[in-house]
Design a protein around this motif. Structure first.
Motif, PDB file in Angstrom:
ATOM      1  N   ASN A   4      -2.727  -6.014  -6.311  1.00  0.00           N
ATOM      2  CA  ASN A   4      -1.804  -7.217  -6.286  1.00  0.00           C
ATOM      3  C   ASN A   4      -0.648  -6.962  -7.237  1.00  0.00           C
ATOM      4  O   ASN A   4       0.695  -7.489  -6.657  1.00  0.00           O
ATOM      5  CB  ASN A   4      -2.866  -8.306  -6.751  1.00  0.00           C
ATOM      6  N   LYS A  63       0.112  -1.505  -0.226  1.00  0.00           N
ATOM      7  CA  LYS A  63      -0.240  -2.010  -1.435  1.00  0.00           C
ATOM      8  C   LYS A  63      -0.460  -1.193  -2.302  1.00  0.00           C
ATOM      9  O   LYS A  63      -0.612  -0.962  -3.615  1.00  0.00           O
ATOM     10  CB  LYS A  63      -1.693  -2.601  -1.303  1.00  0.00           C
ATOM     11  N   SER A  64       0.208   0.408  -2.122  1.00  0.00           N
ATOM     12  CA  SER A  64      -0.010   1.304  -2.852  1.00  0.00           C
ATOM     13  C   SER A  64       1.624   1.667  -3.705  1.00  0.00           C
ATOM     14  O   SER A  64       2.635   1.065  -3.055  1.00  0.00           O
ATOM     15  CB  SER A  64      -0.269   2.620  -2.344  1.00  0.00           C
ATOM     16  N   SER A  69      -2.277   0.829  -7.039  1.00  0.00           N
ATOM     17  CA  SER A  69      -2.260  -0.075  -6.083  1.00  0.00           C
ATOM     18  C   SER A  69      -2.916  -1.402  -6.376  1.00  0.00           C
ATOM     19  O   SER A  69      -2.994  -1.459  -7.565  1.00  0.00           O
ATOM     20  CB  SER A  69      -3.242   0.568  -5.040  1.00  0.00           C
ATOM     21  N   VAL A 128       1.770  -5.219  -5.033  1.00  0.00           N
ATOM     22  CA  VAL A 128       2.423  -5.922  -3.975  1.00  0.00           C
ATOM     23  C   VAL A 128       3.369  -6.958  -4.413  1.00  0.00           C
ATOM     24  O   VAL A 128       4.468  -7.179  -3.834  1.00  0.00           O
ATOM     25  CB  VAL A 128       1.304  -6.420  -3.305  1.00  0.00           C
TER      26      VAL A 128
END
Length: 536
Positions: A215, A236-237, A213, A218
């Motif tokens: 940034n 985000k995962s 997870s 993402v």
């Protein structure tokens, strides 16, 4: 009808009528006009053998600048074709349309008109050749691209145009294959994406996998959303949906589809729209190099995809993994087309001279008993004793041949498929089965190894045997080297495509393993091809 007096200038006539009727309206005597016109054509056409031949054979009669609707239609069709040449990834500036238009507008004399006539013919011939058989000559780009492109004489295009409906004829010049049409569609899609800014920020190049997870995850998710591999999400995962999207991307880019975004996968994900657009434009040029008639049955080996396919009437009826030449100057598999004539079951391997001198002779000089699985034979086919003093020979003076008898450990495996060619390239089995599990499969000396050679043989023999599998194994079980002719010879195309459109219409991309597409793009760019962003 337009009426003009003797004081009307030729330029005025030209602007009002184009070139139609200008010869008849010039103030000089008709015979003098015709003579000057023909002389101008002969002079201008002398710079091109094909164009000169055409005008000699038609007695220097105009096909663009004479009277009548057919001349106007030809001019209009040519202007339309040249002005939209970039749609096909062609170098628009090469055809000098602006200069042609200026030349036509500024024509003052009969001689000028003759020059216009030839200028139009030369521009047309250049365009016709480019769009039908390519801008570049493959062998001048890379010595591994030995494909022979059958280029037509320019006068043939002019003769056909003269007897055809111009607009319709111009449209027949481009390849009509489904792959070419699909690539054009993908090119336009990418040009729209380029105008919109592409696929957004790139992803940090480090390994990402399910359970991660943050940034970087993402960024990966957002990039795949923009690329169309998954729907929008705020997660985000690295969840199941992201794993599935990564696998889908990997499958369409020739990567191991394990759902883990390693450095190799992320490097491909980070390729820009511009990079992919270059691949498509190069693929269009490569498609123009291929023979037009690919109906019926043919074999397609795409080196960048490490695959070999049998295609019947446009449908893939058999496909297997392949191994191609190692990425070194003397081992890369060349690109060419030929015709498969036969297969050899239980083949011997007659070792190529280059392998003998580079790999085996040094071993024999050090130890006469080395490479004991190979027979050494003289020019009359007699076996040479291993007691021979091989140390006395250099690579140039070594007088013997080497052969590996049939068997399961033979370098060619148990069957080879022959399309006799001067490059000594063919398709064959291999005892090194473990190589087919690898993502990048460039390991051979240049020939193409097949993961499922028996099944490949069955598919070929099905055209001439009701029980192809039984027939194949009867011959195989004999243990004897046996040549089996194919009653229907099969065209073989060994190609190199980093951009292809799947039968379902999805664009797929592969890595430029030999760097050949980069060379082609550079040459196209030097010729005037440029990326364009299209707002739609």
């Amino acid at each position: 009808m337009l009426r003009l007096n003797r004081r009307s200038s030729a330029r005025t006539v030209f602007r009002l009528l184009g070139t139609a009727g200008l010869l008849a309206l010039l103030s000089a005597p008709v015979s003098a006009q015709v003579t000057a016109f023909k002389q101008a054509i002969a002079e201008a056409a002398s710079k091109s053998d094909a164009v000169a031949k055409f005008y000699r054979e038609n007695n220097y009669q105009p096909i663009w600048t004479g009277e009548g609707e057919e001349h106007r239609a030809r001019r209009a069709a040519l202007v339309q074709a040249l002005s939209t040449a970039d749609v096909h990834g062609l170098p628009v500036d090469r055809y000098r349309l602006d200069r042609l238009m200026d030349t036509m507008r500024n024509a003052e004399t009969t001689r000028d008109l003759g020059m216009v006539e030839v200028a139009l013919s030369r521009a047309f011939v250049t365009y016709a050749r480019d769009i039908q058989t390519g801008v570049l000559r493959p062998s001048t780009i890379d010595d591994g691209m030995v494909r022979k492109v059958e280029r037509r004489d320019g006068d043939a295009y002019l003769r056909e145009l003269e007897t055809s409906v111009p607009g319709a004829y111009m449209r027949t010049l481009a390849p009509t294959s489904p792959q070419y049409r699909a690539l054009l569609k993908e090119k336009l899609r990418l040009e729209h994406l380029l105008a919109e800014g592409g696929w957004g920020p790139t992803v940090p190049v480090r390994k990402l996998e399910p359970g991660d997870s943050g940034n970087a995850v993402v960024s990966l998710r957002n990039r795949l959303i923009d690329m169309g591999y998954m729907t929008r999400s705020a997660s985000k995962s690295y969840d199941k949906s992201l794993q599935n999207a990564v696998q889908a991307f990997q499958s369409s880019h020739g990567l191991e589809a394990d759902g883990v975004a390693g450095k190799g996968t992320i490097t491909e994900i980070n390729k820009s729209v511009g990079d992919r657009l270059k691949s498509v434009i190069v693929a269009l040029e490569r498609e123009r190099w291929l023979t037009r008639d690919r109906s019926g049955r043919h074999i397609l080996v795409n080196q960048t995809d490490f695959s070999a396919k049998i295609i019947d009437d446009g449908h893939v009826t058999f496909q297997t993994r392949s191994v191609i030449g190692k990425n070194t100057s003397d081992r890369r598999t060349p690109e060419f087309s030929d015709v498969m004539e036969h297969m050899v079951i239980n083949p011997s391997w007659y070792v190529p001279r280059s392998i003998i001198t580079k790999e085996y002779l040094p071993k024999l000089r050090a130890n006469p008993g080395a490479v004991g699985h190979l027979e050494i034979t003289d020019s009359r086919g007699r076996r040479v004793s291993r007691n021979h003093n091989f140390a006395q020979y250099s690579a140039r003076s070594f007088p013997f041949a080497m052969r590996q008898p049939p068997g399961k450990k033979n370098a060619l495996g148990l069957v080879k498929f022959m399309f006799p060619n001067k490059y000594n390239i063919y398709l064959h089995d291999t005892p090194q089965k473990h190589l087919f599990a690898r993502e990048v499969r460039a390991y051979s000396h240049g020939c193409v190894r097949l993961a499922q050679p028996f099944e490949f043989a069955y598919a070929l023999l099905a055209k001439q045997s009701e029980t192809p599998k039984d027939f194949f194994h009867r011959v195989l079980d004999s243990g004897r080297e046996t040549k089996v002719e194919l009653e229907e010879h099969v065209p073989v195309h060994i190609i190199y495509r980093t951009a292809v459109i799947s039968p379902k219409g999805q664009a797929e991309y592969r890595r430029d393993i030999y760097g050949r597409d980069a060379k082609i793009w550079s040459a196209l760019s030097n010729a005037g091809v440029a990326l364009s962003a299209v707002r739609g």
